[in-house]
Structure formats: structure tokens, C-alpha cells
Design an enzyme around this catalytic site. Structure first.
Site, PDB file in Angstrom:
ATOM      1  CE  LYS A  29     132.396  -8.025 -66.124  1.00 14.62           C
ATOM      2  NZ  LYS A  29     131.423  -6.631 -65.719  1.00 14.62           N
TER       3      LYS A  29
ATOM      4  N   GLY B 107     113.465 -19.355 -60.008  1.00 12.34           N
ATOM      5  CA  GLY B 107     114.978 -19.148 -59.431  1.00 12.34           C
ATOM      6  C   GLY B 107     115.863 -19.802 -60.779  1.00 12.34           C
TER       7      GLY B 107
ATOM      8  N   PRO C 149     118.632 -21.872 -62.336  1.00 15.24           N
ATOM      9  CG  PRO C 149     119.263 -22.639 -64.630  1.00 15.24           C
ATOM     10  CD  PRO C 149     119.126 -21.491 -63.751  1.00 15.24           C
TER      11      PRO C 149
ATOM     12  N   GLY D 186     118.142 -25.842 -56.409  1.00 13.02           N
ATOM     13  CA  GLY D 186     117.418 -26.962 -55.257  1.00 13.02           C
ATOM     14  C   GLY D 186     115.994 -27.023 -55.670  1.00 13.02           C
ATOM     15  CE  LYS D 187     114.279 -24.050 -60.596  1.00  8.86           C
ATOM     16  NZ  LYS D 187     115.774 -23.309 -60.643  1.00  8.86           N
TER      17      LYS D 187
ATOM     18  CB  SER E 182     129.603  -4.138 -66.822  1.00 12.63           C
ATOM     19  OG  SER E 182     129.985  -4.966 -68.132  1.00 12.63           O
TER      20      SER E 182
END
Length: 1127
Positions: A1033, A59, A61, A64-65, A990
Site C-alpha cells: 500500500k 492452505g 496456493p 507446498g501441498k 482497511s
């Protein structure tokens, strides 16, 4: 316009719990209950802990790892914890044996072996006594027969050799405790992120090359005698009778074996036995480091290991961020004060009697017999008399000046006074007066002020000094507290021309103390150079030195040489010279007069005790710098002026690194492999005669035995280390060997050491590709893989979890106040905004925690009891991410140079929108032109700007739309698309609708409105598809002054703006490219024809309304009529 878009609820937000401040919110004790929003991961961790399974957490940063890894350690049972010991192997010394015992037993076993070793010492003593007795009797009975005498001497020598060897063997048999789990209340959690091979897998020490300069101070204990000595002097004294010598390449090594002597050295945990000392002669390199922020310095060989707050590090790897472990030392105590009275013995006797009397209450007669102290002395003490030194000690204790430790904040003041006493100060031989002379009244006043800060009010006099040749002022005090205090700290006593000067040992503990000492010394004895012009250029003239007279060179020369060496740490060049002056010698510490050396000197030596001398010095430097443009240094004028301006502001560098080539280095080897040098906790040689098992160091995999081994960014480990980790996981045992092939530790390989850990590995999606396939297979086959969520649904229950999160962060930080309810609401709104999706809350809680702490800091600064909404809003402005700061700067710079335009219309130019980082938007100007094809075969779409692969492909997709509506072969054109000044890089699709609009505008020569910005992906069918980061944006467009923004219809619910920002922008959601053109192009007849063609070309179902208007329906989305007034 977007109606009801992402409105912030101004009413009271439902937080799932009623409270006034987070003080009322209970914080769970267990870490597993503190994990927010990762319910699936929590369940996996609970199951994995129960079943002892490995886990791979993937996952982004800050989700909560590592917290989950620590939580797993809390869930593991502690009953299974074990201690691991390493024993010597009599059969093969290079294969130490390993033994595991229940936690807490390891220490008892080591203590038992040590007790047996001491008993062996007693046997050795009795054996030697018996041999001496037998030899003496034999010689006596033989009436001095020479043969008997000779044989007796031979027997004694053999007995000494045998018993010495026996002593070493008994010490060598004591095991080493590798892993100590005694007293643990939870299973081990070891964070091995970024660990090198030795730290992760274990290592065997070998460091005979790791040496000191010899100038360091160590504390040595021999019997009851304890003293502070310079390492070089201690080693040289021990090597007067060396045990042996040899060659190590070009280096000559001389050593002394001290295992048979009772010598100990102070370490972090007390005094430990000294085994060897050695000296190495030959060219060697020393790394000299000064860290003024953390107040330490050291000079060692680059591979010398030191203990930092993050573990062992080689000196060559030390950076300004590293904090070396320092142990407070007692600089001044009662016995040292007593020694100034010559009452060392009497003071010790008084302390012994006092303890005896308080314990027994016996009279002086009985006490005299039992303590072996004179009756008359004890009678006086019983009647209330005390030694003179004790009275002085009690007075200094009232001032909190005893005991005085190396961490006392007043030491710099003490050092500056001591420096002044070494220059123009004096303490008479009878300890009656302390005086200081200066030609500057301000210097005298500062001297007195500093003394008052230490001792409070005291009696003194200040008067003109009529005995001096020039005009000067004399300060004098008779205060016995001040006199005894500075005498005990090493101040010179008596006539300084006849006194041997020695730099006090405690001055060398910290660079701050040395600089303060130099401040006092130079303020008194230093001379200021003068600026002068010469035909060959400009230079400083006159003397720039500290000089003193002496009747014996050796009384001053070593003192000044030592000061010169310590000054070199700061890049200050100085040398010592001796001149004969009549019947005396003048010892001079002469400083280099180069402008760089002068500036270095002023940067670190503030001359604060003599303001007039400092001002004079600064004037001379200003005169020098004013003449630099006319000299050979003209090219460096800005650099020199900048350095000088920093000096005048009182600024100085905090981290200074220099290298020195020396011909001699020194070292000592202790039983525990470490010692204190200048108060710093450092490793020392373990290679010379230290048994192999004592040099074994456990790896993190061994310290995590029966616990959790956490490794973040596991893919950064080398494949070889990953393979070793896999082996350890499979076998649950892994032998320790030396990691360096050049080390003698590589010859040692222990028996397999238990390492039954649970691996919690972490990383991002790239980690999976770079992991060793077998390692990942092992985790997948014998554990779980978990993807960490980045958002959670915006429900009252999840908002309640965020309230708990804020309370947790406040408690964890411990330095910020609790939050009010409205402040927590603002944090929840920020979590909504950062989620980037309507109806969700972010789980990037590390970043959100940064906002909590920043708001708390602001409240602390304002002196508030609680953090309020206003503090959170201010924190959001103050603690912007780096990307947001770059984006703001980017927009400001582009507007200033009119790269971003927000008025009028231009052909082929569009204001696109992009994202920097995760939460920061920027306005991205895009330009397009159409030119005849350079190639006869086909035209090209040529894109410039720092684009990623996805962005490039998105540009190519635009050509499908153009070909369909254009209805003609566009291969005869080259289409150039430029992303203006995109040095920051662009990735993603985008900008597709922006590119399409720019190209169509260039082809049709229809201007694009510059007050419109847009973002959205474009399919080859003309559909506008959703993109990420819509809110940041739009915020970037607002900051740039743009009035209208086009976004995909699918992103309509993802917009989250504050009311003040909503008022500044018109947001138009679209589903198709024709809707984009409808808004973006300047109104004209050509525009109407173009839009009609584009709509007709799109592969969409068409129908007519009852009024005859043509509608394009797009999968149930919004419908836009073709009417002339639409803009």
C-alpha cells in the site's frame, strides 16, 4: 516519522550458511527433506506414511501441498506393490474377474496366456490339415463319388467355422493388465486434480461412433509386406467382401471381421493385430483442428479420444494448449532408395550376406548354399563390390539424410522443393536430370539455395529456356543423390501430363509440411488474381488457381481434390473443375476470390519460393483494401486492414478449428484399442466384438493402489464422486463400470478392484465448507488435518532453508544458472517483503520460485555464468504479478484523469489505500458529502462503489464515532460515501479511517490534505486497528506521488521498504482517530476545535502532565500533546 522502520540491512546478511554460489549448496535427494518451513506438516506426513493415514492439507496456493503428497509416496514401502489383472468371466461376460499378484508378475502372466494362445493356433492348423487330409483320402478312395465330395466340402466348412471360433476364444481368454507396477522404485503417486468420473473411478470403453475422415495415413503390415495406405482406401478395399451390416439409428454400419487374418497396424508400441474395420454412412459431424505451434492436425468425430500429454481427451475437448502424443515415423530409409534402382531383393540379400559374413567369416561358396544367393554375386561382393543402391545409400547417410524421420527439422525445406517439382519441376524417366523452370531468377536462386542447405555443393546449370513460349529460366542438375532422394520421396517422374500425381503420404503428417508443399506448388503453378472495379462493386478478377494439363482426368483429379480438402482445415475455400482443352483435359484447383479467402490464403501460404509473385499479390490486395471504404465492406475496413497488416508481418493464427458435415466416416479396431493415424497416437473403437474385459480401463484410484492419491481443490468434485471416493476409501476396493448411461460399457461391472490408497486432499478454507461431510469425517477420524503456514520466523536457520530452496529451484529447472550469494540475499529480502510481517519470511514459495526462474532467464539472456543481485532486481520489475501490473495501470490512469490528486486540500475527499490480489497496492480515492435526510424518520449512510460485505459493515461503524463527537442527532443527515471508480472491487475494513476522515471533513467543512494517504481499520471506540498489506500500500502511494502515509501503530514493524523508496515518503503511525485527523486535515482554527471535541468524546482515560498539557494515553501507546503547532 517512522524511525528505523523496516530498514534493509545493507551489511552482509546472515544466511545461516557460508557460500559463494548455490552450486556449493547440497540439495537433499528425498522430497520430504526439500519441503521448506512446513515442519509440522512434514512430521504429520511422516507419521501418516508410516501408519497409512489420510491427510487433508488446507492452505493458500503455492505453499507446498502437492510436494508433500509426492514426498509421502517416496516414504511408502515398495515391497507391498501389486499388479492388477482383469480376466474374462465365462459365467457372466459382463462381470470380468479381478486378480492381484505381486508387482512384476502381471506381465509374465499375460505373456504366458499369449504363448498358450499361439500354441492353440498351432493345434488349429494341424486340426485343419488333418480334416483336409481325411476328406481328400475319402474322395480319392470313393473314386470321386459326388455324395462323398459334397459331404467332404460340408465337413471342411464346419471345421473352418469351429477353428475360427476356437481362435477367437483363445484370444479372448488372454487377460488385460490393468495396473502394472513392475520395475517401480517408489510407490505410485497419482495426481487426480480435476479428474472426471471415468478417469478417477475407472471406465469401460465403448466408442463405435468414434470415427475418422478416412483421409488419414496408417501403416499396415500383412505377413512380411508393409505399406503406407490411406485409411479410406484400406477400409473400402477390405469391405469388398463385408462380414455384415446393420443400422445404428439413421447411420448404416458395414463391417469386416479380420480376426482370422494376419493383418497388423502400427501403434506407439509397434504393430498390433487388426480385429475389425467399419464404414458408417449417414450425416455425421467432424471436428477439424490445426495446431501450428505444436504442429499437428486431425479430423475426427467430436467424441473420438486422442492421447495428449495430460492423458486421454475427446477431440471435442481439445484446446490449443493440448499437445497430442506424436510418434516419429521413418519416411525414408535404405530399402526405399534401393527400390528406385529396382534392387529391393539384391539389397536385402547384401544385408543378409553382410551379417552372415561378419558372424561366420565363411567363404562365398558356402554362403551361397546357406543363403541361397548366386555364387557369382557373392564372389563380387567378397571382393569389395556393392550394389549401386548401397553406394547411394552410403552417400545419403554421410549427409545425415538417411534414415529420414518425420521429426527431422529439414523436412519443410524438402517439402517446398517437392511442391515445386509437382509444379514446374521435372525428373526424366531415366533418372538422369532434375530440372525446374521459372520466369523469375530469384525463384531459381532460392530453389538452388534450398538444395544446397540439404546436399551441400553440387553441379548444376542455370540458363535461359529457349524452348518455352515466353521468357523463362531453366535450372538443371545431374546430381544422382538429389534425383534418387526426391524420387524415393514421391516426386513425379516423366511427363506430368501423362503421370498420375499422388500427394506423398508424409506431406500429410504435419500441417507445416503441407503448407511448405503448397508454397512450392503455388510458387510454380499458381496464378495471381487482379483487383478490378465494376458497377456493382469491387472484386478480384482473372484467375486465382493452380492448373495442370493431363491426358487422363483420373491422373490429376484425386490429387487436387485431396489438396482442396486439406486446405479447408485453414479456412481456405477451393474447388476442383475440369475443362476440355483440345485432346487434353485441364484440371483446375480454383480458389474463392472473396477478400476473406484471399487473406486466409496469404496468411498461411507465404509464396516464399517466388518473391515477385508474392509482391504482386500483396499489391493487388492493397489496391482492393484502398477501395473498400467506398464499397459494401466499408464497415469491416479496420478488421480487414488489421488482418492484412498481420500477414505482411508474417504473423498467422496458431490454432484453427472448423467443422464439417460428412456422409461417410471410417474406423478400425485393433487388439490394443489404439493406433497411429498421421503419426498421432489415438484411440479406436472397442465396442464391436471386443471382449468386455479388454475394454475395462482402470481409474486413478486403482492406479494409486498401495500408493498416494493426491486431489487438489477436492471440493470441486461433485458430491456423487466424493461419495464414491469415500466408498473406495472405506472398502479399499471399488468395481469399474461404464460411466456413460448411453454406452454399452454401462452393462459391464467388474468384480471389486483393489484401491488401497492413501488420500492426500488439498484445498483452501472454503474447501472445508463444500466437502462432503462424511468424506471429511473419514479423513478426520482416520487421519490428519493440517493447516499450511504462509510465513515462518526470520531466523538464520530459516534463511538457510531459503538458500536451499534457491538451489533446489535451480536444479529442478535445469535451464538456469546458479545464484551468487548477493543474489540469494535479494531473494531472502523479497521473502521478507512478501511475508507482510516484521521478523517473518514468506512460505508462498511457488511465487518466490517464479522470481528465481525469471532472474535465471535474465542471466541466461545476458550470457552470465551466475545470477547476480542485479538480475534479481530486474526480475522483480519484469515479472510483476498481474495484480501489480493492473495497479500500476490503475494509478497511471487515475493520475492522468486527475482522479487521484496529490496536491492541495479538498473537503470530503481522502486518498485511501487498498490491496489487489495479495501483494499489489492501489490508491483508492474516497469522497463524502452530507445532505439533509430524504426520510423524516432517520438519516442513512449511503455507500456506492463495488464493496464487499466486510467493507460495507466497516463504513457503518464509522457512524458511532461521528455520533459521539458530534454530540447531536445526525439522523437528520444523509451521508453519501463514494469509492471512486472501484471497478476492481474492494473488500475488508482497511479503509475505515479513510471513510471516517472523509465524512468528518464533509460534516465540518474542513479540507483534507491531498498529499496524504492512509490505511487502517477503526473500532467504534476510535481505536486505529492493524490491517494487512501495509508495504504494498505504501509503495502504491509512493508511485502515485503522495508524500505522507498514515498507518496503524500496530503495523509499524511490518513495513519493509528499500532505501530509495524510504527517502520518498513520510510514514506516520497512529493509534486513534484524533491522531489521524491531526495529520490529515488542513491546519485551521476549525480543525483545532474539532480535534479537541473528538478527543474529549473518545472513551479514553485522561491525565494532565506537570506542564498542564492534556494527554490521552491509549493502552501504553504513543502520546500526542494537544498543541497548536501539531500538523
Amino acid at each position: 516519522m517512522l524511525s528505523g522502520e523496516s530498514e534493509m540491512d545493507e551489511e552482509r546478511m546472515d544466511l545461516g550458511i557460508e557460500f559463494e554460489t548455490t552450486e556449493e549448496i547440497p540439495v537433499p535427494e528425498r522430497l520430504i527433506d526439500q519441503v521448506i518451513g512446513q515442519d509440522h506438516a512434514v512430521e504429520v506426513i511422516k507419521t501418516a506414511a508410516k501408519q497409512r493415514r489420510h491427510v487433508l492439507l488446507i492452505g493458500e496456493p503455492g505453499t507446498g501441498k502437492s510436494m508433500l503428497g509426492q514426498a509421502m509416496a517416496e516414504l511408502l514401502p515398495t515391497e507391498e506393490l501389486e499388479d492388477i489383472l482383469v480376466f474374462p468371466n465365462p459365467e457372466d461376460e459382463n462381470m470380468p474377474r479381478i486378480k492381484t499378484v505381486p508387482a512384476g508378475q502381471g506381465r509374465k502372466i499375460v505373456e504366458e496366456y499369449r504363448r498358450k494362445a499361439k500354441e492353440q493356433e498351432g493345434v488349429r492348423f494341424y486340426l485343419l490339415f488333418f480334416v483336409f487330409f481325411i476328406v481328400a483320402m475319402a474322395v480319392f478312395l470313393s473314386h470321386g463319388d459326388p455324395n462323398t465330395l459334397l459331404l467332404g466340402v460340408f465337413v471342411i466348412l464346419v471345421a473352418l467355422m469351429v477353428t475360427a471360433n476356437m481362435r477367437f476364444k483363445t484370444q479372448a481368454m488372454v487377460p488385460k493388465l490393468l495396473v502394472d507396477n513392475s520395475g517401480r522404485k517408489r510407490a505410485p503417486f497419482v495426481d487426480a486434480t480435476g479428474a472426471h468420473a471415468g478417469a478417477l473411478l475407472g471406465d469401460v470403453r465403448h466408442d463405435p461412433f468414434q470415427c475418422f475422415s478416412g483421409e488419414e495415413v496408417i501403416i499396415v503390415e500383412k505377413g512380411k509386406d508393409r505399406k503406407v495406405v490411406k485409411l479410406r482406401e484400406f477400409v473400402e478395399d477390405a469391405l469388398k467382401e463385408p462380414s455384415g451390416e446393420g443400422m445404428d439409428g439413421d447411420i448404416k454400419v458395414t463391417y469386416k471381421d479380420l480376426r482370422g487374418e494376419d493383418v497388423r497396424i502400427l501403434t506407439k508400441d509397434g504393430f498390433v493385430k487388426l480385429l475389425y474395420v467399419n464404414k458408417r454412412e449417414g450425416k455425421q459431424k467432424l471436428r477439424k483442428i490445426v495446431n501450428l505451434d505444436k504442429d499437428y492436425w486431425l479430423a475426427v468425430t467430436p467424441d473420438h479420444k486422442v492421447f495428449t500429454s495430460e492423458g486421454l481427451k475427446e477431440a471435442g475437448e481439445i484446446t490449443e494448449k493440448d499437445e497430442i502424443i506424436r510418434v516419429p515415423l521413418v519416411i525414408l530409409d535404405g530399402p526405399k532408395i534401393a527400390s528406385t534402382y529396382g534392387e529391393d531383393g539384391k539389397f536385402d540379400d547384401y544385408i543378409r550376406w553382410k551379417k552372415y559374413y561378419e558372424k561366420t567369416g565363411n567363404g562365398y561358396k558356402r554362403a551361397a548354399k546357406e543363403l541361397n544367393i548366386k555364387e557369382s554375386t557373392l564372389r563380387w561382393w567378397t571382393q569389395g563390390a556393392k550394389p549401386n543402391s548401397l553406394k547411394m545409400i552410403e552417400e545419403l547417410e554421410k549427409l545425415n539424410l538417411l534414415p529420414l524421420t518425420s521429426e527431422d527439422s529439414r523436412l519443410e525445406k524438402v517439402a517446398i522443393i517437392l511442391g515445386a517439382l509437382f509444379s514446374d519441376g521435372n525428373i526424366d524417366r531415366n533418372f538422369n536430370t532434375l530440372s525446374f523452370i521459372s520466369s523469375e531468377r530469384k525463384a531459381i536462386e532460392r530453389f538452388v539455395e534450398t538444395l544446397k542447405e540439404l546436399f551441400g555443393e553440387f553441379n548444376y546449370e542455370i540458363r535461359d529456356n529457349h524452348e518455352s513460349l515466353g521468357k523463362s529460366i531453366l535450372f538443371r542438375t545431374w546430381d544422382r543423390r538429389i534425383i534418387r532422394f526426391f524420387v524415393a520421396l514421391g516426386a513425379p517422374v516423366g511427363n506430368k501430363t501423362k503421370v498420375k500425381l499422388e500427394l506423398p503420404w508424409w506431406i500429410k503428417l504435419k500441417p507445416s509440411l503441407f503448407l511448405a508443399f503448397m508454397d512450392g506448388l503455388y510458387s510454380g503453378d499458381g496464378s495471381v488474381p487482379r483487383f478490378a472495379r465494376y458497377e456493382e462493386g469491387i472484386k478480384f478478377n482473372g484467375t486465382f488457381e493452380i492448373a495442370q494439363l493431363t491426358d487422363d482426368v483420373e491422373k490429376k483429379l484425386p490429387f487436387f481434390e485431396e489438396i482442396a480438402w486439406y486446405l479447408s482445415f485453414f479456412g481456405i475455400k477451393a474447388k476442383v473443375r475440369v475443362d476440355k482443352t483440345g485432346d487434353k483435359y485441364k484440371v483446375r484447383l480454383i480458389f474463392s476470390q472473396s477478400i476473406d479467402n484471399v487473406l486466409n490464403f496469404l496468411e498461411f501460404i507465404p509464396i516464399s519460393l517466388s518473391p515477385a509473385k508474392r509482391e504482386k499479390f500483396l499489391r493487388e490486395v492493397e489496391s482492393y483494401l484502398a477501395a473498400v471504404p467506398e464499397s459494401s465492406l466499408a464497415g469491416r475496413i479496420e478488421e480487414l486492414r488489421e488482418h492484412f497488416n498481420r500477414i505482411k508481418k508474417g504473423e498467422r493464427r496458431s490454432f484453427i478449428e472448423t467443422w464439417e458435415v460428412v456422409n461417410v466416416t471410417y474406423n478400425v479396431t485393433t487388439e490394443t484399442g489404439n493406433l497411429l493415424a498421421n503419426g498421432l497416437f489415438v484411440k479406436n473403437s472397442g465396442g464391436l466384438g471386443t471382449p468386455a474385459h479388454l475394454r475395462v480401463e482402470p481409474g486413478m484410484i486403482h492406479r494409486a493402489h498401495k500408493g498416494v492419491l493426491f486431489i487438489d481443490e477436492i471440493a470441486t468434485l461433485s458430491l456423487k464422486m466424493q461419495q464414491s471416493l469415500l466408498t473406495a476409501m472405506q472398502e479399499k476396493k471399488f468395481p469399474i463400470t461404464g460411466q456413460s448411461e448411453l454406452s454399452s460399457g454401462a452393462m459391464v461391472r467388474t468384480e471389486p478392484v483393489p484401491c488401497d490408497f492413501i488420500l492426500v486432499a488439498a484445498g483452501n478454507l472454503d474447501t472445508i465448507e463444500k466437502m462432503h461431510p462424511a468424506l471429511r469425517s473419514r479423513i478426520r477420524g482416520y487421519g490428519y488435518e493440517v493447516y499450511m503456514r504462509t510465513t515462518m520466523p526470520d531466523t538464520p536457520e530459516n534463511r538457510r532453508k531459503l538458500v536451499q530452496f534457491v538451489a533446489q529451484e535451480v536444479k529442478k529447472d535445469g535451464r538456469i544458472p546458479h545464484f551468487t550469494r548477493d543474489a540469494v540475499e535479494e531473494i531472502v529480502r523479497e521473502a521478507q517483503r512478501r511475508a507482510g510481517r516484521k521478523g517473518h519470511l514468506t512460505l508462498r514459495l511457488r511465487d518466490l520460485g517464479g522470481v528465481v526462474r525469471a532472474a535465471g532467464d535474465i542471466a541466461v539472456r545476458k550470457g552470465k555464468k551466475y545470477v547476480t543481485r542485479e538480475d534479481v532486481l530486474e526480475a522483480l520489475k519484469l515479472a510483476k504479478p498481474l495484480e501489480k501490473q493492473l495497479a500500476d495501470w490503475y494509478i497511471e490512469r487515475k493520475k492522468e484523469y486527475q482522479v487521484i490528486r496529490v496536491e492541495g486540500g479538498e473537503i470530503g475527499r481522502v486518498n485511501g489505500l487498498a490491496i489487489i490480489g495479495e501483494q499489489s497496492g492501489i490508491v483508492l480515492p474516497i469522497e463524502a458529502i452530507v445532505a439533509p435526510a430524504a426520510s423524516k424518520e432517520e438519516g442513512k449512510i449511503i455507500v456506492t462503489g463495488k464493496l464487499g460485505e466486510i467493507a460495507k459493515e466497516a463504513v457503518l461503524n464509522v457512524s458511532a464515532i461521528i455520533k459521539r463527537y458530534k454530540g447531536e442527532d445526525i439522523s437528520k443527515y444523509d451521508i453519501h460515501v463514494q469509492f471512486l471508480q472501484t471497478y476492481e472491487g474492494v473488500e475488508g475494513d482497511s479503509a475505515s479511517i479513510s471513510v471516517a476522515t472523509a465524512v468528518i471533513s464533509a460534516l465540518e467543512e474542513i479540507p483534507v490534505r491531498q498529499d496524504v494517504a492512509m490505511t487502517g481499520s477503526l473500532s467504534v471506540r476510535g481505536e486505529v486497528l492493524p490491517v494487512g498489506g501495509v508495504t504494498p500500500k505504501i509503495e502504491a502511494a509512493i508511485e502515485a506521488g503522495i508524500k505522507t502515509v498514515i498507518i496503524p501503530k500496530s503495523n509499524e514493524k511490518d513495513v519493509f521498504l528499500s532505501p530509495d523508496k524510504r527517502k520518498k515518503i513520510k510514514i506516520i503511525p497512529v493509534e486513534r482517530i484524533d491522531e489521524v485527523l491531526e495529520v490529515a486535515l488542513v491546519e485551521s482554527e476549525k480543525k483545532r476545535e474539532l480535534i479537541k471535541r473528538v478527543r474529549e468524546s473518545l472513551p479514553l482515560w485522561m491525565e494532565e502532565t506537570p506542564s498542564g498539557e492534556t494527554l490521552h494515553e491509549h493502552k501504553g501507546g504513543a502520546t500526542l500533546p494537544l498543541e497548536e503547532s501539531k500538523a
